[in-house]
Write an enzyme that holds these catalytic residues in place. Structure first.
Site, mmCIF file in Angstrom:
data_model
loop_
_atom_site.group_PDB
_atom_site.id
_atom_site.type_symbol
_atom_site.label_atom_id
_atom_site.label_comp_id
_atom_site.label_asym_id
_atom_site.label_seq_id
_atom_site.Cartn_x
_atom_site.Cartn_y
_atom_site.Cartn_z
ATOM 1 C CD GLU A 232 -6.400 -16.634 19.499
ATOM 2 O OE1 GLU A 232 -6.140 -15.431 19.412
ATOM 3 O OE2 GLU A 232 -5.590 -17.524 19.191
ATOM 4 C CG ASP B 136 3.031 -18.215 18.764
ATOM 5 O OD1 ASP B 136 3.770 -18.874 18.004
ATOM 6 O OD2 ASP B 136 3.280 -17.043 19.088
ATOM 7 C CE LYS C 145 -1.331 -10.729 13.990
ATOM 8 N NZ LYS C 145 -2.567 -9.929 13.851
ATOM 9 C CG ASP D 290 -5.883 -11.318 13.986
ATOM 10 O OD1 ASP D 290 -4.682 -11.485 13.730
ATOM 11 O OD2 ASP D 290 -6.336 -10.271 14.484
ATOM 12 C CG ASP E 268 -0.965 -3.516 14.289
ATOM 13 O OD1 ASP E 268 -0.364 -2.808 15.131
ATOM 14 O OD2 ASP E 268 -2.157 -3.825 14.421
#
Length: 714
Positions: free
Chosen positions: A106, A135, A269, A293, A455
């Site tokens: 990412e 993280d 997460k 995100d 989620d």
């Protein structure tokens, strides 16, 4: 003229064409029941293939029943942010969360664009705070955010001055973007200047990536010195603090990297989100929280106004625990060849859930009511005076306990403190990995642990408490993200989702149990059951796809013959269900090719029986089948099914014989061929074993020696 307080903030409307959709859904279900009744009536006269087809179709009928229940009364929500603006003094604060975990997978520039788009939304800056969870504990991510905050001081005023629609710079200044030529020389000059500034920002971040240079102010990065990604203390740094208390400035921007220690569970997460909830509770304590995100930028600058219309417009808090926006991808290929977007199926299914108790939590693009995340049911009677209960439930932090009490029993709508930098010590303490020990975090408070699909599990828990949720689909879309780059990545993601959902199915949170022991609505439980059973459909789909190959190999049947009246039941079912699905894609502006790609990838994701189906077809074409037995051999139905399977797996067929990027390694071809030949051999062997007792029964109970004699004469 209506008073500002009397103007509606939202409207709940039924979807168009609902009666046609219901009629088609019921028709398909009735055809499935008719097919099952036909199979059940003739089951005693058929063999193994008939029984297997009956079991698979029974499962399909059960899933369709769940689908029918979910989609029965879909609704949509229309919001009126212009009415909300008349209540400017009532706008509540919002805490915005951005989560990232790996600066390689990412890239920081992706995270930076998401953050910039959030900082520039049309909402009073003094009522916004943006928290970025890293993280990966990467100094590169922190450096990128520091540099982005400097660019934001130019970018945010530019966007608001000229009402820029797309506020993620990489999209606004994309290769397709050209300098404006409209006679507004001032705007044109600012546009070019802003593009130069953004390109300069990109170069600085890219230089930091390649050369690991983090600027001249090295003292800011001392905490990252000799840092280990999975073994470091908690880090909370205020990158920008809004002390001016007016909307022309930027929102707060805070960097958070929770503590990590070896052999300590971090819950991925869900753990990061719970840390952000506590840190933001100590620092700003907004009554509502948005989480996205790192690759989901805000594509609608008024999205927070749209969401607030639903959050504050309800008469009872119970009606809106969270507002979920659908995931839309900006970089999907034409007609979505890998079936990654799933926009139409998501919209239809979740729109149906919106008509029951509300959509599930999808992990990103969601506005949460902090009270619901704290695990309190609506209209609760929690005892605020018992400090021991607060500590047992939320942890031993005086500052955080006070913030919880304010949210649960106060207005929760005060202005942010102007000096959040002085609270970083308390924020670090609630970000420690030991803070959750002997508390309700991850169980009854925050995002729920126990599944990689945290989620869905969290949304299910919130709904079981009696809360409802709302689906928000504004135009333009609320958030847009990056689609999986290809088929293998997409299939890996599907595997992860399937595993996580099955974990929910077989856990204590299973919707089967919740339907009878909680406040979860029965139809909502059925909808959740369909979600968590999503991966299980691969088994009957695999078996059903294999049936045509098996029947052609053994010259048996699993479908009615063309001359039989019941032949038109599966034909009608196939035609109506596919045309119904296609019409829905066309209704939402998608192409026929996009529909076909989704149908195809849905099966590729579920099974891998393409090679077997091809080899069955080869046996039929070459005339290598065994003799038909008693007129029960394979026919047009089985051949049509095999052709359908091959068409679904056509991209993989091309890979078998293609070269270059479509080529498949020789070792893989050899393994596939071996498995295919093994399947053929097993099919013939099992056919002989299964057919003998059936034939003996038809011949009036002849002994095994007599049966062998008859079999030898054929």
């Amino acid at each position: 003229m209506a008073k500002p307080l009397s103007l509606p903030l939202y409207e709940r409307v039924s979807c168009k064409g609902i009666m046609i959709r219901r009629t088609l859904d019921v028709t398909v279900f009735c055809l499935l029941l008719s097919l099952l009744a036909y199979r059940l009536r003739s089951l005693s006269n058929q063999g193994f293939t008939w029984l297997l087809a009956f079991l698979c179709e029974s499962w399909f009928a059960f899933l369709w029943l769940l689908n029918l229940s979910t989609r029965w009364n879909p609704v949509e929500y229309k919001t009126y942010p212009e009415n909300l603006l008349l209540r400017s003094l009532e706008l509540p604060p919002i805490d915005m969360f951005v989560t990232t975990a790996d600066p390689v997978l990412e890239p920081p520039l992706v995270t930076v664009n998401t953050v910039l788009s959030l900082l520039a939304v049309d909402y009073p800056a003094e009522k916004l705070a943006c928290y970025v969870s890293d993280d990966g504990c990467s100094p590169l991510t922190f450096y990128s955010l520091v540099e982005a905050s400097k660019f934001a001081k130019l970018w945010v005023p530019f966007c608001k001055k000229y009402s820029i629609q797309i506020r993620a710079p990489f999209q606004y200044f994309s290769a397709k973007s050209l300098p404006p030529v409209d006679g507004l020389s001032g705007f044109e000059l600012e546009w070019k200047k802003m593009k130069d500034e953004y390109e300069h920002l990109c170069r600085k971040i890219e230089d930091a990536v390649h050369k690991l240079t983090l600027g001249p102010h090295s003292t800011e990065y001392a905490v990252f010195k000799n840092i280990e990604r999975d073994n470091h203390p908690s880090i909370v740094k205020v990158i920008f603090e809004n002390k001016e208390d007016h909307s022309s400035c930027l929102p707060h921007l805070v960097y958070v990297s929770r503590e990590k220690r070896p052999n300590h569970p971090h819950h991925f997460k869900a753990g990061a989100m719970n840390v952000l909830t506590r840190v933001s509770g100590v620092m700003t304590n907004a009554p509502f929280m948005l989480n996205v995100d790192c690759d989901m930028f805000a594509s609608n600058p008024k999205i927070i106004l749209h969401a607030v219309c639903l959050l504050v417009g309800v008469d009872d808090e119970q009606e809106c625990a969270f507002v979920q926006c659908p995931q839309i991808f900006y970089d999907a290929l034409k007609d979505d060849p890998f079936g990654n977007r799933m926009t139409v199926p998501f919209t239809i299914f979740v729109g149906g859930m919106a008509g029951i108790q509300g959509p599930p939590y999808a992990g990103t693009g969601c506005f949460h009511r902090r009270k619901a995340i704290y695990g309190l049911p609506p209209n609760h009677d929690f005892d605020i005076k018992d400090c021991k209960i607060l500590e047992e439930r939320f942890g031993k932090s005086t500052e955080f306990s006070e913030s919880v009490a304010e949210i649960l029993f106060g207005s929760g709508e005060k202005h942010f403190p102007c000096d959040i930098s002085s609270i970083t010590g308390s924020a670090c303490r609630v970000a420690n990995c030991s803070y959750e020990n002997n508390t309700c975090w991850g169980i009854e408070v925050g995002l729920t642990y126990g599944s990689v699909t945290e989620d869905v599990l969290t949304g299910l828990r919130i709904h079981t408490m009696g809360w409802k949720s709302v689906l928000l689909m504004p135009s333009p879309p609320a958030f847009m993200g990056c689609a999986p780059p290809g088929g293998p990545v997409s299939m890996t993601q599907m595997k992860r989702w399937g595993t996580g959902l099955l974990e929910v199915l077989f856990s204590k949170h299973s919707p089967i149990l919740s339907a009878f022991s909680t406040k979860l609505h029965f139809r909502q439980a059925l909808a959740y059951l369909q979600i968590v059973m999503w991966a299980s459909r691969s088994i009957p789909q695999f078996c059903y796809n294999m049936l045509s190959a098996y029947c052609i190999t053994t010259d048996s049947q699993f479908l009615p013959k063309v001359h039989e009246p019941f032949f038109y039941i599966p034909v009608s079912f196939s035609l109506i269900s596919n045309l119904h699905s296609l019409s829905q894609y066309l209704q939402y502006g998608e192409s026929i090719q996009a529909w076909w790609n989704h149908q195809r990838m849905e099966r590729i994701h579920a099974v891998s029986s393409m090679l077997f189906a091809c080899l069955a077809l080869a046996i039929w074409l070459l005339g290598l089948q065994p003799l038909a037995r008693g007129g029960d051999g394979s026919g047009l139905g089985e051949i049509s099914c095999s052709v359908w399977v091959v068409l679904n797996f056509w991209p993989l067929v091309r890979g078998l014989f293609g070269k270059g990027k479509y080529g498949i390694p020789l070792s893989t071809l050899c393994k596939s061929a071996t498995l295919a030949l093994l399947f053929v051999q097993l099919s013939k062997s099992s056919s002989a074993i299964v057919w003998r007792p059936l034939e003996a029964k038809r011949l009036g109970g002849l002994g095994s020696s007599s049966f062998c004699g008859v079999h030898g004469l054929e």
